[in-house]
Design an enzyme around this catalytic site. Structure first.
Site, PDB file in Angstrom:
ATOM      1  N   CYS A 260       0.827  -1.212   0.000  1.00  0.00           N
ATOM      2  CA  CYS A 260       0.000   0.000   0.000  1.00  0.00           C
ATOM      3  C   CYS A 260       0.865   1.267   0.000  1.00  0.00           C
ATOM      4  CB  CYS A 260      -0.909  -0.040   1.232  1.00  0.00           C
ATOM      5  SG  CYS A 260      -1.716   1.498   1.638  1.00  0.00           S
TER       6      CYS A 260
ATOM      7  N   CYS B 153       0.231   3.913   2.866  1.00  0.00           N
ATOM      8  CA  CYS B 153       0.269   3.409   4.247  1.00  0.00           C
ATOM      9  C   CYS B 153       1.496   3.892   5.014  1.00  0.00           C
ATOM     10  CB  CYS B 153       0.199   1.881   4.258  1.00  0.00           C
ATOM     11  SG  CYS B 153      -1.426   1.239   3.816  1.00  0.00           S
TER      12      CYS B 153
END
Length: 115
Positions: free
Chosen positions: A34, A37
């Site tokens: 991700c 993130c």
């Protein structure tokens, strides 16, 4: 990838660290794949000191902890779940700027009361 100042939460420790916590808890669900993130985790790490003793901020790797991730129907990363007294009180899905995160964390420790 998560900020080292944040507490690591796993499927095995979720009940103790989150559901039985005496203070509000924010769980940052993240994944290695991700892109937003990492920056979100760093922002939460920067903000953690402001809420020390009033709010616990932890991270949970969604790929390595599928039981909790499925139980709370987390489908997108990053997702922040706010817990109060063992129940989800609110959530944020997706990356947010530091000012928005600070406001959300402040709301978790002093909930809005309509008077």
């Amino acid at each position: 990838m998560p900020d080292e100042t944040l507490i690591t939460i796993t499927d095995a420790t979720f009940d103790e660290l989150v559901l039985q916590a005496r203070q509000p808890v924010v769980v940052d669900f993240w994944a290695k794949w991700c892109p937003p993130c990492g920056p979100m985790s760093r922002l939460l790490g920067e903000l953690a000191g402001e809420f020390d003793g009033r709010l616990l901020i932890g991270t949970l790797d969604a790929d390595e902890n599928p039981i909790t991730t499925r139980a709370y129907r987390v489908l997108a990363m990053p997702t922040l779940l706010f817990f109060s007294n063992g129940e989800v009180s609110s959530s944020i899905v997706g990356a947010r700027p530091k000012s928005v995160l600070r406001a959300a964390l402040s709301g978790a420790v002093t909930p809005y009361v309509n008077r």
